[in-house]
Design a protein around this motif. Structure first.
Motif, PDB file in Angstrom:
ATOM      1  N   MET A 194      44.563  25.243  38.404  1.00 12.79           N
ATOM      2  CA  MET A 194      44.075  26.377  37.836  1.00 12.79           C
ATOM      3  C   MET A 194      44.780  27.495  38.305  1.00 12.79           C
ATOM      4  SD  MET A 194      41.584  25.287  36.060  1.00 12.79           S
ATOM      5  CE  MET A 194      40.395  26.168  36.628  1.00 12.79           C
ATOM      6  N   PRO A 195      45.429  28.171  39.549  1.00 12.15           N
ATOM      7  CA  PRO A 195      45.839  28.977  39.692  1.00 12.15           C
ATOM      8  C   PRO A 195      46.907  28.884  38.316  1.00 12.15           C
ATOM      9  CG  PRO A 195      45.572  28.466  42.024  1.00 12.15           C
ATOM     10  CD  PRO A 195      45.245  27.587  40.590  1.00 12.15           C
ATOM     11  N   GLY A 196      48.098  28.306  38.272  1.00 16.56           N
ATOM     12  CA  GLY A 196      48.620  28.684  37.300  1.00 16.56           C
ATOM     13  C   GLY A 196      48.299  28.404  35.960  1.00 16.56           C
ATOM     14  N   VAL A 197      47.167  27.825  35.775  1.00 15.12           N
ATOM     15  CA  VAL A 197      46.829  27.972  34.262  1.00 15.12           C
ATOM     16  C   VAL A 197      46.123  29.677  33.690  1.00 15.12           C
ATOM     17  CG1 VAL A 197      44.383  27.403  32.682  1.00 15.12           C
ATOM     18  CG2 VAL A 197      45.537  25.240  34.157  1.00 15.12           C
ATOM     19  N   VAL A 198      45.497  30.286  34.925  1.00 20.18           N
ATOM     20  CA  VAL A 198      44.911  31.251  35.277  1.00 20.18           C
ATOM     21  C   VAL A 198      46.277  32.028  34.727  1.00 20.18           C
ATOM     22  CG1 VAL A 198      43.940  33.561  36.641  1.00 20.18           C
ATOM     23  CG2 VAL A 198      43.363  31.079  36.616  1.00 20.18           C
ATOM     24  N   PRO A 236      47.283  36.908  32.104  1.00 25.86           N
ATOM     25  CA  PRO A 236      48.160  37.394  33.232  1.00 25.86           C
ATOM     26  C   PRO A 236      47.113  38.887  33.087  1.00 25.86           C
ATOM     27  CG  PRO A 236      48.389  37.064  30.421  1.00 25.86           C
ATOM     28  CD  PRO A 236      47.690  36.253  30.920  1.00 25.86           C
ATOM     29  N   ASP A 237      46.591  39.469  31.917  1.00 29.62           N
ATOM     30  CA  ASP A 237      45.963  40.357  33.138  1.00 29.62           C
ATOM     31  C   ASP A 237      44.406  40.618  32.899  1.00 29.62           C
ATOM     32  OD1 ASP A 237      45.765  40.004  29.470  1.00 29.62           O
ATOM     33  OD2 ASP A 237      45.651  41.666  29.240  1.00 29.62           O
ATOM     34  N   ARG A 238      44.601  38.810  33.799  1.00 28.72           N
ATOM     35  CA  ARG A 238      42.682  39.666  33.892  1.00 28.72           C
ATOM     36  C   ARG A 238      42.601  38.415  35.347  1.00 28.72           C
ATOM     37  NH1 ARG A 238      42.576  39.962  28.149  1.00 28.72           N
ATOM     38  NH2 ARG A 238      41.119  41.459  27.771  1.00 28.72           N
ATOM     39  N   ILE A 239      43.459  38.426  35.492  1.00 30.24           N
ATOM     40  CA  ILE A 239      43.635  37.488  36.784  1.00 30.24           C
ATOM     41  C   ILE A 239      42.452  37.332  37.924  1.00 30.24           C
ATOM     42  CG2 ILE A 239      44.890  36.803  38.714  1.00 30.24           C
ATOM     43  CD1 ILE A 239      47.759  37.673  37.604  1.00 30.24           C
ATOM     44  N   THR A 286      32.193  37.978  42.793  1.00 27.91           N
ATOM     45  CA  THR A 286      32.401  39.666  42.369  1.00 27.91           C
ATOM     46  C   THR A 286      33.684  40.217  43.564  1.00 27.91           C
ATOM     47  OG1 THR A 286      31.277  39.749  44.816  1.00 27.91           O
ATOM     48  CG2 THR A 286      30.720  40.278  42.742  1.00 27.91           C
ATOM     49  N   VAL A 287      34.356  39.244  44.168  1.00 28.77           N
ATOM     50  CA  VAL A 287      35.363  39.713  45.341  1.00 28.77           C
ATOM     51  C   VAL A 287      36.728  40.056  44.253  1.00 28.77           C
ATOM     52  CG1 VAL A 287      36.884  39.034  47.328  1.00 28.77           C
ATOM     53  CG2 VAL A 287      34.408  39.718  47.103  1.00 28.77           C
ATOM     54  N   PRO A 288      37.187  38.551  43.796  1.00 28.91           N
ATOM     55  CA  PRO A 288      38.663  38.878  42.802  1.00 28.91           C
ATOM     56  C   PRO A 288      38.613  39.695  41.966  1.00 28.91           C
ATOM     57  CG  PRO A 288      37.473  36.313  42.975  1.00 28.91           C
ATOM     58  CD  PRO A 288      36.636  37.214  43.424  1.00 28.91           C
ATOM     59  N   LEU A 289      37.778  40.241  41.096  1.00 29.14           N
ATOM     60  CA  LEU A 289      37.693  41.650  39.990  1.00 29.14           C
ATOM     61  C   LEU A 289      38.087  41.933  40.794  1.00 29.14           C
ATOM     62  CD1 LEU A 289      37.163  41.251  36.739  1.00 29.14           C
ATOM     63  CD2 LEU A 289      34.786  42.350  37.470  1.00 29.14           C
ATOM     64  N   HIS A 290      37.203  42.672  41.908  1.00 32.88           N
ATOM     65  CA  HIS A 290      37.393  44.195  42.708  1.00 32.88           C
ATOM     66  C   HIS A 290      39.215  43.869  43.185  1.00 32.88           C
ATOM     67  CE1 HIS A 290      37.544  47.443  45.023  1.00 32.88           C
ATOM     68  NE2 HIS A 290      37.143  47.624  44.643  1.00 32.88           N
ATOM     69  N   ALA A 291      39.326  43.152  44.309  1.00 29.80           N
ATOM     70  CA  ALA A 291      40.803  42.806  44.411  1.00 29.80           C
ATOM     71  C   ALA A 291      41.918  42.643  43.644  1.00 29.80           C
ATOM     72  CB  ALA A 291      40.570  41.373  46.086  1.00 29.80           C
ATOM     73  N   GLY A 292      41.546  42.585  42.356  1.00 32.10           N
ATOM     74  CA  GLY A 292      42.577  41.296  41.262  1.00 32.10           C
ATOM     75  C   GLY A 292      42.495  43.210  40.714  1.00 32.10           C
ATOM     76  N   LEU A 302      48.984  35.570  41.760  1.00 24.00           N
ATOM     77  CA  LEU A 302      49.248  37.235  42.154  1.00 24.00           C
ATOM     78  C   LEU A 302      50.824  37.142  42.984  1.00 24.00           C
ATOM     79  CD1 LEU A 302      45.936  39.621  43.352  1.00 24.00           C
ATOM     80  CD2 LEU A 302      46.823  39.272  41.283  1.00 24.00           C
ATOM     81  N   ARG A 303      50.999  36.662  43.655  1.00 16.32           N
ATOM     82  CA  ARG A 303      52.399  36.916  45.182  1.00 16.32           C
ATOM     83  C   ARG A 303      53.535  36.104  43.892  1.00 16.32           C
ATOM     84  NH1 ARG A 303      49.815  40.431  45.561  1.00 16.32           N
ATOM     85  NH2 ARG A 303      49.181  40.838  47.670  1.00 16.32           N
ATOM     86  N   ALA A 304      52.722  34.967  43.434  1.00 16.17           N
ATOM     87  CA  ALA A 304      54.358  34.028  42.449  1.00 16.17           C
ATOM     88  C   ALA A 304      54.203  34.872  41.426  1.00 16.17           C
ATOM     89  CB  ALA A 304      53.855  32.825  42.099  1.00 16.17           C
ATOM     90  N   PRO A 305      55.254  34.692  40.467  1.00 15.76           N
ATOM     91  CA  PRO A 305      55.644  36.024  38.721  1.00 15.76           C
ATOM     92  C   PRO A 305      55.766  35.359  37.846  1.00 15.76           C
ATOM     93  CG  PRO A 305      57.366  35.256  39.531  1.00 15.76           C
ATOM     94  CD  PRO A 305      56.678  34.569  41.008  1.00 15.76           C
ATOM     95  N   ASP A 306      55.748  33.998  38.161  1.00 18.07           N
ATOM     96  CA  ASP A 306      55.316  32.834  36.577  1.00 18.07           C
ATOM     97  C   ASP A 306      54.677  32.002  36.679  1.00 18.07           C
ATOM     98  OD1 ASP A 306      57.075  31.068  36.970  1.00 18.07           O
ATOM     99  OD2 ASP A 306      58.538  32.410  37.641  1.00 18.07           O
TER     100      ASP A 306
END
Length: 430
Positions: free
Chosen positions: A147-151, A156-159, A289-295, A350-354
């Protein structure tokens, strides 16, 4: 050539200070027609709702299952243990599948395996129950990891936004299954109740199948290899692994023992169950709410610290005054724990590039995390048995929260803060 400190801030969601790189099928206007985008998001949301019902829905049915099949309490508890252990041991299966098939088809396979495992679990006796539980755990392990990879691949601009959406789906699915299993069981029996989860998995697979078999430029965008040896040489990998594992541990401690703690404090059994449901509902507010702000932030450290503070406050409230304002402690604890799991999964993205790197990092983090989490309820139960009360177990949980925040801070720092430099290319430092 490195960027100067006066350069404009990078776009949110980049892993190392660079603007996000669009992946195949990313959520952009040119990626397809409106109907295709709606199906993509709808399939993604429905898939997220399947991440926990098959696991969380077994606990309310446990007494009926034990009575019907003649299981002891230890054997009954083993049903959940089998699933959680599989979440850890079999997480590395997902990157191997994604390398060959791509993330979209791997997610589809996970949904189909989930439906098969749920069906097997209620189809026969004790052997089918445990075998089906192992298959269910394998399916959830695959979906957890991808799921994180699918995101990362599609949004990629709305992680931050889509991490929040799928973690909220995870929590909502767990809470809904816990609430619906008993009414279904009372009317149709435990086998039908347990098997009803397969309907949701099949529906999600049907909705996701067009996405899985769609042809797009870039082919299997997440299918690239990411050697684990190189991954494990990076310090940030170990920080993320520790943060994921410790927040999972503090969550499963409370999930397993909260009702018992409240009942030992003198609260009625039904009220203890409602309080556990309340903390699950509070998690939904945090995961939305938290991921939206933290992202959108370069550093997730303030969010990690606040989440840990709230979790500790919930633990302290349960320790010092479990029968006084217990609803308040459950709201505080739920917000803290919901924010923690959302941040752990956001940081992986966020921490991995692809997408390939996200999937590999997700696999190692979740594998270690769930294996550690499986030990938590047993260890806390042992401490309770040895001490004769809940003070030592809860103080131990608070100490674990302290270690959690240390690794969370290290994982939440952007690459520039950890290394003292800003990379020229995505993935050069992460």
């Amino acid at each position: 050539m490195t960027r100067s400190t006066t350069d404009p801030a990078p776009e949110p969601g980049s892993s190392s200070g660079d603007p996000p790189q669009p992946g195949a099928g990313s959520f952009r206007p040119e990626a397809g027609q409106g109907r295709t985008r709606v199906l993509l998001v709808a399939g993604f949301v429905l898939a997220s709702l399947n991440l926990r019902p098959a696991l969380a829905g077994m606990s309310p049915l446990l007494n009926e299952i034990m009575s019907d099949l003649g299981l002891s309490p230890a054997a009954g508890g083993g049903i959940t243990t089998v699933m959680v252990v599989c979440l850890g041991l079999l997480a590395p299966v997902a990157p191997a599948l994604a390398t060959r098939l791509g993330l979209d088809r791997t997610l589809l396979i996970g949904l189909l395996i989930l439906a098969a495992g749920v069906g097997l679990r209620g189809a026969g006796g004790v052997t089918a129950l445990y075998a089906g539980s192992a298959v269910v755990g394998t399916a959830i392990a695959i979906m957890n990891v991808v799921m994180p990879g699918v995101v990362k691949q599609h949004f990629p601009d709305r992680i931050g936004l889509f991490t929040g959406i799928y973690v909220s789906g995870l929590v909502t699915g767990a809470a809904s299954a816990s609430a619906l299993m008993v009414p279904i069981e009372e009317r149709y029996g435990w086998r039908t109740a347990a098997g009803s989860v397969a309907v949701l998995a099949v529906a999600a697979a049907a909705l996701w199948a067009p996405q899985a078999f769609a042809r797009r430029r870039g082919g299997r965008a997440a299918g690239g290899r990411r050697p684990y040896a190189m991954l494990l040489r990076r310090r940030v990998t170990w920080y993320v692994m520790a943060f994921m594992g410790l927040q999972s541990l503090t969550f499963y401690i409370m999930l397993a023992w909260l009702p018992t703690i409240f009942r030992d404090a003198g609260l009625p059994a039904d009220q203890a169950g409602y309080l556990l449901a309340l903390t699950n509902l509070a998690q939904i507010a945090a995961t939305l709410t938290v991921p939206l702000h933290a992202g959108r932030a370069r550093s997730q450290v303030p969010h990690v610290v606040m989440a840990a503070v709230l979790t500790v406050a919930g633990y302290v409230g349960v320790l010092l005054a479990p029968a006084t304002l217990p609803w308040l402690w459950m709201i505080v604890l739920g917000v803290g724990q919901g924010a923690s799991i959302a941040l752990a999964l956001l940081i992986i993205a966020l921490r991995a590039p692809d997408p390939a790197s996200v999937t590999a990092l997700s696999a190692v983090a979740q594998s270690s995390g769930y294996l550690l989490a499986a030990l938590g309820p047993f260890a806390i139960g042992l401490l309770h048995q040895l001490s004769g009360g809940w003070t030592l177990p809860l103080v131990t949980g608070i100490l674990v929260c302290g270690v959690q925040v240390v690794f969370g801070v290290l994982a939440g720092l952007p690459a520039a803060a950890r290394t003292g430099q800003v990379p020229d290319r995505v993935g050069e430092v992460w």
